[in-house]
Scaffold this motif. Structure first.
Motif, PDB file in Angstrom:
ATOM      1  N   LEU A 195     -33.409 108.976  81.822  1.00  0.00           N
ATOM      2  CA  LEU A 195     -34.433 108.168  81.122  1.00  0.00           C
ATOM      3  C   LEU A 195     -34.522 108.223  79.527  1.00  0.00           C
ATOM      4  CD1 LEU A 195     -37.586 108.887  83.267  1.00  0.00           C
ATOM      5  CD2 LEU A 195     -36.371 106.832  83.161  1.00  0.00           C
ATOM      6  N   SER A 196     -34.036 109.497  79.176  1.00  0.00           N
ATOM      7  CA  SER A 196     -34.155 109.825  77.597  1.00  0.00           C
ATOM      8  C   SER A 196     -32.834 109.051  77.080  1.00  0.00           C
ATOM      9  CB  SER A 196     -33.984 111.159  77.344  1.00  0.00           C
ATOM     10  OG  SER A 196     -32.385 111.544  77.681  1.00  0.00           O
ATOM     11  N   GLU A 197     -31.746 108.769  77.956  1.00  0.00           N
ATOM     12  CA  GLU A 197     -30.689 107.855  77.314  1.00  0.00           C
ATOM     13  C   GLU A 197     -30.760 106.456  77.356  1.00  0.00           C
ATOM     14  OE1 GLU A 197     -27.248 111.238  78.300  1.00  0.00           O
ATOM     15  OE2 GLU A 197     -27.651 109.629  79.855  1.00  0.00           O
ATOM     16  N   LEU A 198     -31.811 106.033  78.001  1.00  0.00           N
ATOM     17  CA  LEU A 198     -31.881 104.390  78.377  1.00  0.00           C
ATOM     18  C   LEU A 198     -32.590 103.724  77.019  1.00  0.00           C
ATOM     19  CD1 LEU A 198     -33.782 104.605  81.898  1.00  0.00           C
ATOM     20  CD2 LEU A 198     -31.404 103.882  81.233  1.00  0.00           C
ATOM     21  N   PRO A 199     -32.073 102.515  77.020  1.00  0.00           N
ATOM     22  CA  PRO A 199     -32.739 101.577  76.010  1.00  0.00           C
ATOM     23  C   PRO A 199     -34.029 101.028  76.550  1.00  0.00           C
ATOM     24  CG  PRO A 199     -30.891 100.433  77.097  1.00  0.00           C
ATOM     25  CD  PRO A 199     -31.134 101.787  77.789  1.00  0.00           C
ATOM     26  N   VAL A 200     -35.152 101.565  76.293  1.00  0.00           N
ATOM     27  CA  VAL A 200     -36.371 101.297  76.986  1.00  0.00           C
ATOM     28  C   VAL A 200     -36.687  99.878  76.422  1.00  0.00           C
ATOM     29  CG1 VAL A 200     -37.259 103.678  77.049  1.00  0.00           C
ATOM     30  CG2 VAL A 200     -37.761 102.329  74.976  1.00  0.00           C
ATOM     31  N   GLU A 201     -36.260  99.409  75.514  1.00  0.00           N
ATOM     32  CA  GLU A 201     -36.661  97.928  75.192  1.00  0.00           C
ATOM     33  C   GLU A 201     -36.011  96.906  76.106  1.00  0.00           C
ATOM     34  OE1 GLU A 201     -33.116  98.833  72.606  1.00  0.00           O
ATOM     35  OE2 GLU A 201     -34.890  99.860  73.499  1.00  0.00           O
ATOM     36  N   ALA A 202     -34.867  97.470  76.916  1.00  0.00           N
ATOM     37  CA  ALA A 202     -34.297  96.509  77.649  1.00  0.00           C
ATOM     38  C   ALA A 202     -34.888  96.586  79.118  1.00  0.00           C
ATOM     39  CB  ALA A 202     -32.961  96.934  77.914  1.00  0.00           C
ATOM     40  N   ILE A 203     -35.954  97.228  79.728  1.00  0.00           N
ATOM     41  CA  ILE A 203     -36.416  97.358  80.717  1.00  0.00           C
ATOM     42  C   ILE A 203     -37.285  95.942  81.051  1.00  0.00           C
ATOM     43  CG2 ILE A 203     -38.057  98.703  82.216  1.00  0.00           C
ATOM     44  CD1 ILE A 203     -37.135 101.178  80.733  1.00  0.00           C
ATOM     45  N   ALA A 204     -37.050  95.392  82.297  1.00  0.00           N
ATOM     46  CA  ALA A 204     -37.715  94.295  82.774  1.00  0.00           C
ATOM     47  C   ALA A 204     -38.779  94.744  83.842  1.00  0.00           C
ATOM     48  CB  ALA A 204     -36.762  93.493  83.224  1.00  0.00           C
ATOM     49  N   TYR A 205     -38.549  95.396  84.780  1.00  0.00           N
ATOM     50  CA  TYR A 205     -39.426  96.044  85.328  1.00  0.00           C
ATOM     51  C   TYR A 205     -39.107  97.294  86.140  1.00  0.00           C
ATOM     52  CZ  TYR A 205     -37.772  93.039  89.296  1.00  0.00           C
ATOM     53  OH  TYR A 205     -37.201  92.144  90.228  1.00  0.00           O
ATOM     54  N   VAL A 206     -39.715  97.895  86.986  1.00  0.00           N
ATOM     55  CA  VAL A 206     -39.686  99.121  87.749  1.00  0.00           C
ATOM     56  C   VAL A 206     -39.851  99.073  89.037  1.00  0.00           C
ATOM     57  CG1 VAL A 206     -40.142 101.748  87.892  1.00  0.00           C
ATOM     58  CG2 VAL A 206     -40.237 100.468  85.592  1.00  0.00           C
ATOM     59  N   HIS A 207     -38.768  99.530  89.829  1.00  0.00           N
ATOM     60  CA  HIS A 207     -39.227  99.734  91.324  1.00  0.00           C
ATOM     61  C   HIS A 207     -39.439 101.143  91.775  1.00  0.00           C
ATOM     62  CE1 HIS A 207     -36.090  96.314  93.042  1.00  0.00           C
ATOM     63  NE2 HIS A 207     -37.469  95.753  92.796  1.00  0.00           N
ATOM     64  N   VAL A 208     -40.437 101.298  92.764  1.00  0.00           N
ATOM     65  CA  VAL A 208     -41.030 102.481  93.073  1.00  0.00           C
ATOM     66  C   VAL A 208     -40.740 102.156  94.705  1.00  0.00           C
ATOM     67  CG1 VAL A 208     -42.949 104.038  93.278  1.00  0.00           C
ATOM     68  CG2 VAL A 208     -42.457 102.784  91.458  1.00  0.00           C
ATOM     69  N   ALA A 209     -40.259 103.473  95.473  1.00  0.00           N
ATOM     70  CA  ALA A 209     -40.355 103.246  96.920  1.00  0.00           C
ATOM     71  C   ALA A 209     -40.054 104.743  97.412  1.00  0.00           C
ATOM     72  CB  ALA A 209     -38.655 102.644  97.079  1.00  0.00           C
ATOM     73  N   GLY A 210     -40.185 104.776  98.843  1.00  0.00           N
ATOM     74  CA  GLY A 210     -40.207 106.229  99.391  1.00  0.00           C
ATOM     75  C   GLY A 210     -38.587 106.257 100.193  1.00  0.00           C
ATOM     76  N   GLY A 211     -38.528 107.555 100.597  1.00  0.00           N
ATOM     77  CA  GLY A 211     -37.304 107.935 101.423  1.00  0.00           C
ATOM     78  C   GLY A 211     -37.614 109.334 102.136  1.00  0.00           C
ATOM     79  N   PHE A 212     -36.604 109.986 102.640  1.00  0.00           N
ATOM     80  CA  PHE A 212     -36.775 111.377 103.213  1.00  0.00           C
ATOM     81  C   PHE A 212     -35.677 112.118 103.060  1.00  0.00           C
ATOM     82  CE2 PHE A 212     -34.591 108.468 106.222  1.00  0.00           C
ATOM     83  CZ  PHE A 212     -33.679 109.172 106.786  1.00  0.00           C
TER      84      PHE A 212
END
Length: 421
Positions: A195-212
């Protein structure tokens, strides 16, 4: 970039619940599962209410060695226009490999596989993204994927790879925080560093999901509740930038609507707790400094990907430097997904074969790599069974033969042994 708000992945199984769910600002649909001329009534009603619908593609294979297929791009563009979508999304992955460039059979993974984080692979990806951007009527955003396997000899971290991709092409990013968690468990990668290396201004949206987690491997199932660790990564991201949109993904094993609503509430709380303000999302929507990629570069990438995919689906040796255990886990996961998806696109097969369906399909998958889509796979599987004189039960075999003939034409000849003179 417009503010999307909080959304949920639209699926036919929960369509009615999504329509009634309070606080859903937008939905995402799997592009390949929609037909522009015959949109489901539920999606039509949501659009009439002003709910944004975003098509999410899964089959372009932008990280593959070949240039994006023109027909697939046209289909994605048609869906964007039919849904009046503000953007379309796809994945940083390869989904097929082989073919003329590598003088090997063209193989389909039936799943999203990670590209190596090398300069060669980045060059190919950037040009493929540029081609897609030029063909689409709206901006493109691309998603980081979950991975069970790691490529040897990688030259960049995930954050660096995504930063350079966005910087060179102007493409927007769809950041899946569940996939960052998956890669943390499976590959030891630090989500905070990514996350610290990402260009945050380029983020369009975020996915959230589950797993195991099973035997030390995290499976990004999209069929389980969102774990606290994923919400924590979402909170970390939201402390750096207020994401324009956040979306809950659930693809199967759907819970009661009340549970989905509780997950949406937890997602909103994680974003609010982050407390960041919106970043300037004014990145360009087209290419900036993408040079043409040489055929030699594409061939190097193609040969490497073909070797990996052939090992996963055709039983060839594991390429040097790969973890054999993880490659085995990935191979079994691909075969299992093939069985699950074929059962969905051709539900008559598990109905006809009963409990014998899954072991029979997994045995077939070990010997027959997928070379077309899942519907072709279902027909090939049924044809193979009929050629072998299966199922043994005559009534079931007649039903299977009738199903196969209805979709594919004359029944395949049963395999017979030639007698030696």
């Amino acid at each position: 970039m417009e503010r999307l708000g909080t959304g949920i992945g639209w699926r036919p199984e929960i369509a009615d619940a999504v329509e009634r769910m309070p606080g859903v600002d937008w939905v995402e649909v799997v592009a390949e599962n929609t037909c522009p001329g015959h949109l489901p009534e539920s999606l039509r009603r949501l659009r009439e209410r002003g709910v944004t619908v975003v098509p999410h593609g899964v089959s372009l294979g932008l990280g593959g060695a070949d240039r994006p297929d023109g027909e697939r791009l046209r289909a994605l563009a048609e869906r964007a226009e039919a849904l009046a979508a503000p953007l379309v999304t796809e994945h940083i992955a390869f989904v097929r490999a082989g073919g003329p460039r590598t003088a090997s059979p063209l193989l389909e993974a039936g799943h999203l596989l990670p590209v190596p984080r090398t300069r060669d692979a980045l060059d190919v990806l950037c040009e493929n993204v540029r081609i897609a951007q030029d063909a689409l009527p709206v901006p493109l955003a691309v998603e980081n994927i979950a991975a069970l396997i790691a490529w040897p000899g990688e030259e960049m971290t995930e954050g660096q790879f995504l930063y350079d991709l966005a910087d060179r092409t102007g493409v927007r990013l769809l950041i899946d925080v569940a996939n960052l968690h998956t890669n943390h468990v499976n590959r030891g990668e630090d989500p905070a560093k990514a996350l610290s290396e990402l260009p945050v201004e380029a983020i369009a949206y975020v996915h959230v999901a589950g797993g195991f987690e099973r035997d030390g491997v995290w499976h990004d199932s999209h069929a389980h509740p969102v774990p606290p660790a994923v919400l924590a990564i979402l909170g970390d991201l939201a402390s750096r930038v207020a994401p324009p949109g956040v979306l809950l993904e659930r693809d199967e094993n759907f819970p009661e609507p009340a549970e989905l609503e509780r997950e949406l509430t937890a997602i909103r709380a994680a974003v609010a707790a982050g407390g960041a303000t919106a970043a300037d999302a004014g990145r360009p929507g087209g290419s900036t400094s993408v040079a043409d990629v040489s055929e030699a570069t594409r061939q190097r990438v193609g040969l490497a990907q073909a070797a990996v995919l052939s090992s996963l689906v055709a039983g060839t040796p594991v390429p040097e430097g790969f973890d054999r255990v993880r490659m085995g886990v990935q191979a079994r996961a691909l075969a299992g997904k093939r069985a699950d998806v074929v059962a969905k696109v051709a539900p008559e097969l598990p109905e006809i074969l009963g409990d014998a369906y899954r072991p029979a399909f997994l045995a077939y998958a070990q010997e027959r790599p997928m070379t077309g889509g899942y519907r072709r796979d279902a027909l090939d599987f049924a044809g193979q069974l009929l050629r072998e004189g299966r199922p043994v039960d005559r009534g079931s075999r007649r039903r299977l033969r009738a199903w196969w003939q209805h979709r594919a034409g004359p029944a395949p000849r049963r395999r017979t042994l030639l007698r030696r003179a």
